[in-house]
Write a protein that holds these residues in place. Structure first.
Motif, mmCIF file in Angstrom:
data_model
loop_
_atom_site.group_PDB
_atom_site.id
_atom_site.type_symbol
_atom_site.label_atom_id
_atom_site.label_comp_id
_atom_site.label_asym_id
_atom_site.label_seq_id
_atom_site.Cartn_x
_atom_site.Cartn_y
_atom_site.Cartn_z
ATOM 1 N N VAL A 282 0.837 -1.204 0.000
ATOM 2 C CA VAL A 282 0.000 0.000 0.000
ATOM 3 C C VAL A 282 0.872 1.255 0.000
ATOM 4 O O VAL A 282 0.599 2.229 -0.704
ATOM 5 N N GLU B 224 3.830 1.549 -1.285
ATOM 6 C CA GLU B 224 4.334 1.702 -2.662
ATOM 7 C C GLU B 224 3.316 2.445 -3.515
ATOM 8 O O GLU B 224 3.668 3.351 -4.270
ATOM 9 N N GLY B 225 2.049 2.048 -3.361
ATOM 10 C CA GLY B 225 0.991 2.709 -4.118
ATOM 11 C C GLY B 225 0.892 4.186 -3.772
ATOM 12 O O GLY B 225 0.824 5.041 -4.660
ATOM 13 N N PHE B 226 0.934 4.491 -2.464
ATOM 14 C CA PHE B 226 0.866 5.889 -2.010
ATOM 15 C C PHE B 226 2.003 6.708 -2.641
ATOM 16 O O PHE B 226 1.806 7.827 -3.095
ATOM 17 N N LEU B 227 3.203 6.115 -2.638
ATOM 18 C CA LEU B 227 4.369 6.848 -3.134
ATOM 19 C C LEU B 227 4.264 7.084 -4.635
ATOM 20 O O LEU B 227 4.657 8.142 -5.140
ATOM 21 N N GLN B 228 3.736 6.085 -5.350
ATOM 22 C CA GLN B 228 3.560 6.279 -6.795
ATOM 23 C C GLN B 228 2.518 7.353 -7.053
ATOM 24 O O GLN B 228 2.602 8.109 -8.002
ATOM 25 N N LYS B 229 1.514 7.385 -6.183
ATOM 26 C CA LYS B 229 0.389 8.279 -6.394
ATOM 27 C C LYS B 229 0.746 9.719 -6.030
ATOM 28 O O LYS B 229 0.447 10.642 -6.769
ATOM 29 N N TYR B 230 1.387 9.905 -4.865
ATOM 30 C CA TYR B 230 1.603 11.264 -4.369
ATOM 31 C C TYR B 230 3.059 11.706 -4.452
ATOM 32 O O TYR B 230 3.364 12.872 -4.217
ATOM 33 N N ALA C 182 11.914 4.102 -2.909
ATOM 34 C CA ALA C 182 11.467 5.270 -3.673
ATOM 35 C C ALA C 182 12.513 6.368 -3.627
ATOM 36 O O ALA C 182 12.304 7.456 -4.158
ATOM 37 N N ARG D 229 16.348 4.976 -11.623
ATOM 38 C CA ARG D 229 16.976 5.474 -10.398
ATOM 39 C C ARG D 229 18.145 4.554 -10.070
ATOM 40 O O ARG D 229 17.939 3.370 -9.849
ATOM 41 N N TYR E 94 11.924 2.231 -11.974
ATOM 42 C CA TYR E 94 11.063 2.512 -10.833
ATOM 43 C C TYR E 94 9.737 3.067 -11.319
ATOM 44 O O TYR E 94 9.705 3.975 -12.144
ATOM 45 N N THR F 156 -5.497 1.378 -4.543
ATOM 46 C CA THR F 156 -4.748 2.481 -3.936
ATOM 47 C C THR F 156 -4.808 3.719 -4.830
ATOM 48 O O THR F 156 -4.980 4.833 -4.344
#
Lengths: 322, 349
Positions: free
Chosen positions: A209, A211-217, A242, B36, B41, B294
């Motif tokens: 989850v 990972e998803g947050f980081l990709q999203k925001y 990330a 990266r 990534y 997500t």
């Protein structure tokens, strides 16, 4: 085959009868003041639970004047009710229950009451007539959320902060109460919740989850509230891969205070950890003794949950039991 | 062109592309892949990496289902292999050495291979129904794993072990190569030899194939062994991803996701004809769906409903009967004669 099954049935019946005898024998025989206690544990679903079980076993030891009959119900309510039945039949002096579910307890608790066996609830609360149990000892999940939220409000509340939340299992009491507590503590601050998803209290889901947050925001996340240590630990890997630094780029506050969580805190990966103490054994043992001695006890005791920053974690680590 | 449209794998691929498109429209960053430190990534890369355990388990499940069987014990087997491997590494004096890690991985995978063979023995020799035979290990397996870890979550630090799931090779996640390797080996073995056809014949009619001289017992026995082996590798990847043996949660419910992936891919639960390519697409659908939740910010409380809706739509789209109804509604030419492939009409709970 049939004969074989009958054989097993007979053997187990005999075994049951024998344990029944020995159980009541030890209490009736009254070898001084040994207190026989039946403990119906939920199961062994997590490291927290293992620590909780160990603490109970330590507190209800022979040296402390107890005889503990332990049952782990494998998280099945019917097993647990059967265990409590068998405790009543064995004529124990007190019953301690960490209930798997909150409902369905009235009948068996009435039986215990009729047999004059006091019932003490540990960790989980239940929905039943309060006159059916003597006391409850457990952690205050909401207060844990408040403590975590208060830290966040104090540290980051005055600057614009974007927070993501890793929630526990959807619908579980700790997930709901911790969210409520945290929410009330950060009300009116500049902390804004970007997103909140369940990580099911596990490391793997916490990682996915996050990972998803980081990709999203991307880099706009400043704060992570993980409702338990495990999800926070999973998220650490995601943050590192990330290319961000946990503890600096994204501050992390978690709840539980496990050894692994405090290790991450002392290394600066976490920023604050609120304890959810599984070592309830001593407190429960005291209440059990008081109840049997006929002393008046409170209806509810909450465990003293501490909280740790980096230095306190480093100091507490060497003696951490779980 | 018409033949292509009728191809079974078209529908799952369409569903996968639709999911990717949905994400890309809601947030274009979904498609972005950056480099990266020489490593790729991005969301799509995360999907490749995170799908590896499910991929391995689902490939094994495809073979088992092709023989009219089912293997419910794969999640528990993942927990066992992770528990064995991490206990060996954490007890060793040199957790960072390549030798220790190799021994740990081999031991973990060997044990689940043996458990897989045990399942196969129960099904093919003793003749117990697959769902019952594997249910035994599904229920007992986590207990075994908890016994090995002593009820705690075993954690380790070991660079070579971390490489399994978190490492990279020529820019791509190492775990992706593990699943790619499994796909290639299995496709070669079943499609370049007669094994695939024999497996299908056992699934279509075990008795007839036996009379025709196919050693159905040996085939059924070995597919469970392979399923156990792959679940073992999946357990290694899972534990390497979080560097912890979480006996309670490793691979939980993965057997259902694997069955779902197989069905989404177009293999019938009734056994017989199977498609590995379909399973691969099915796995990517499930993994993309997880990311979608997500990305779209679906509230946790309604996540299961969202997942169920997508699954129902894909399953309906695959059903020949539903497609025929739809073509009747559309003003088209007469429906063409049907092909011989079995069609999935069941939707797993």
């Amino acid at each position: 085959m049939k004969k074989f099954l009958v054989g097993i049935a007979v053997a187990s019946a005999v075994a049951l009868a024998l344990t029944g005898c020995s159980g009541s024998g030890s209490t009736a025989g009254g070898s001084a003041k040994v207190i026989t206690v039946g403990f119906a544990q939920t199961g062994s679903e997590s490291g927290w639970r293992a620590a909780n079980t160990q603490s109970m076993k330590d507190a209800f030891s022979t040296e402390n004047g107890f005889k503990l009959i332990f049952n782990a119900a494998d998280n099945k309510p019917e097993n647990q009710i059967a265990a409590v039945h068998s405790f009543i039949n064995q004529g124990v002096d007190a019953i301690v229950i960490a209930a798997v579910v909150t409902t369905g307890w009235d009948d068996v608790l009435k039986e215990a009451k009729d047999a004059n066996i006091p019932v003490i609830l540990e960790d989980r609360t239940i929905d039943a007539d309060p006159s059916l149990y003597a006391s409850w000892i457990g952690d205050d999940f909401k207060q844990e959320g408040v403590t975590a939220g208060a830290w966040a409000a104090k540290t980051l509340g005055t600057t614009a902060t974007s927070m993501v939340v890793l929630e526990g299992t959807t619908g579980s009491a700790p997930a709901i109460d911790r969210a409520t507590g945290f929410g009330s503590a950060i009300k009116g601050t500049q902390i804004k919740t970007l997103d909140s998803q369940t990580g099911n209290f596990t490391r793997a889901d916490g990682k996915t989850v996050m990972e998803g947050f980081l990709q999203k925001y991307g880099k706009s996340i400043n704060l992570l509230f993980a409702q338990n240590d495990d999800m926070g630990l999973g998220a650490l890997d995601a943050i590192k891969s990330a290319g961000l630094t946990p503890g600096k780029d994204i501050q992390i506050v978690a709840i539980d205070g496990t050894k692994d969580g405090l290790t991450a805190l002392s290394q600066g990966d976490f920023n604050y950890v609120v304890e959810c103490n599984p070592l309830l054994g001593e407190q429960v043992a005291t209440v059990v003794k008081d109840v049997i001695a006929g002393k008046k006890v409170d209806k509810a005791y909450t465990a003293k949950d501490g909280a740790f920053d980096k230095d306190q974690a480093t100091a507490a680590l060497p003696t951490r039991k779980y | 062109m018409r033949k292509l449209l009728k191809h079974r794998i078209l529908w799952p691929i369409g569903a996968l592309l639709a999911l990717v498109l949905l994400n890309a429209v809601s947030r274009p960053s979904f498609l972005s892949i950056t480099v990266r430190d020489g490593e790729l990534y991005g969301s799509l890369i995360d999907i490749l990496r995170n799908s590896a355990p499910l991929m391995l388990v689902a490939l094994g499940m495809t073979l088992v289902i092709a023989t009219r069987g089912i293997d419910l014990s794969v999640g528990a087997q993942m927990a066992i292999s992770g528990a064995v491997a991490l206990t060996i590494i954490s007890d060793s004096k040199t957790p960072g050495s390549l030798g220790t890690v190799a021994v740990a991985i081999l031991a973990g995978v060997a044990i689940t291979f043996i458990f897989g063979l045990w399942n196969g023995f129960l099904v093919s020799v003793v003749g117990i129904q697959p769902i019952i035979a594997t249910l035994v290990l599904m229920l007992a397996g986590r207990g075994i794993a908890l016994l090995i870890t002593g009820g705690f979550i075993t954690t380790i630090t070991s660079a070579p072990y971390a490489q399994m799931s978190q490492g990279y090779l020529i820019g791509f996640p190492f775990a992706f190569f593990v699943s790619l390797g499994a796909i290639l080996v299995i496709s070669l073995v079943v499609r370049r030899t007669a094994l695939g056809v024999l497996t299908e014949s056992v699934g279509i009619n075990p008795e007839a194939s036996r009379l025709a001289g196919v050693r159905s017992r040996g085939i059924v026995w070995s597919v469970y062994g392979v399923s156990g082996l792959l679940a073992g590798v999946a357990g290694i990847l899972y534990s390497s991803n979080i560097m912890a043996a979480d006996a309670n949660n490793a691979g939980i419910n993965i057997e259902l996701d694997a069955i779902l992936a197989v069905v989404l891919g177009g293999t019938s639960l009734a056994g017989g004809k199977f498609t590995l390519a379909g399973t691969v697409v099915g796995v990517f659908i499930i993994q993309t769906l997880t990311s979608t939740i997500t990305f779209l910010g679906v509230p946790p409380a309604v996540t299961p409903v969202f997942k169920a809706l997508v699954v129902i739509v894909v399953c309906l789209a695959q059903s020949r009967r539903v497609r025929e109804w739809l073509s009747r509604i559309r003003p088209t030419r007469t429906p063409t004669t049907t092909t011989t492939t079995p069609v999935v009409e069941r939707i797993p709970a």
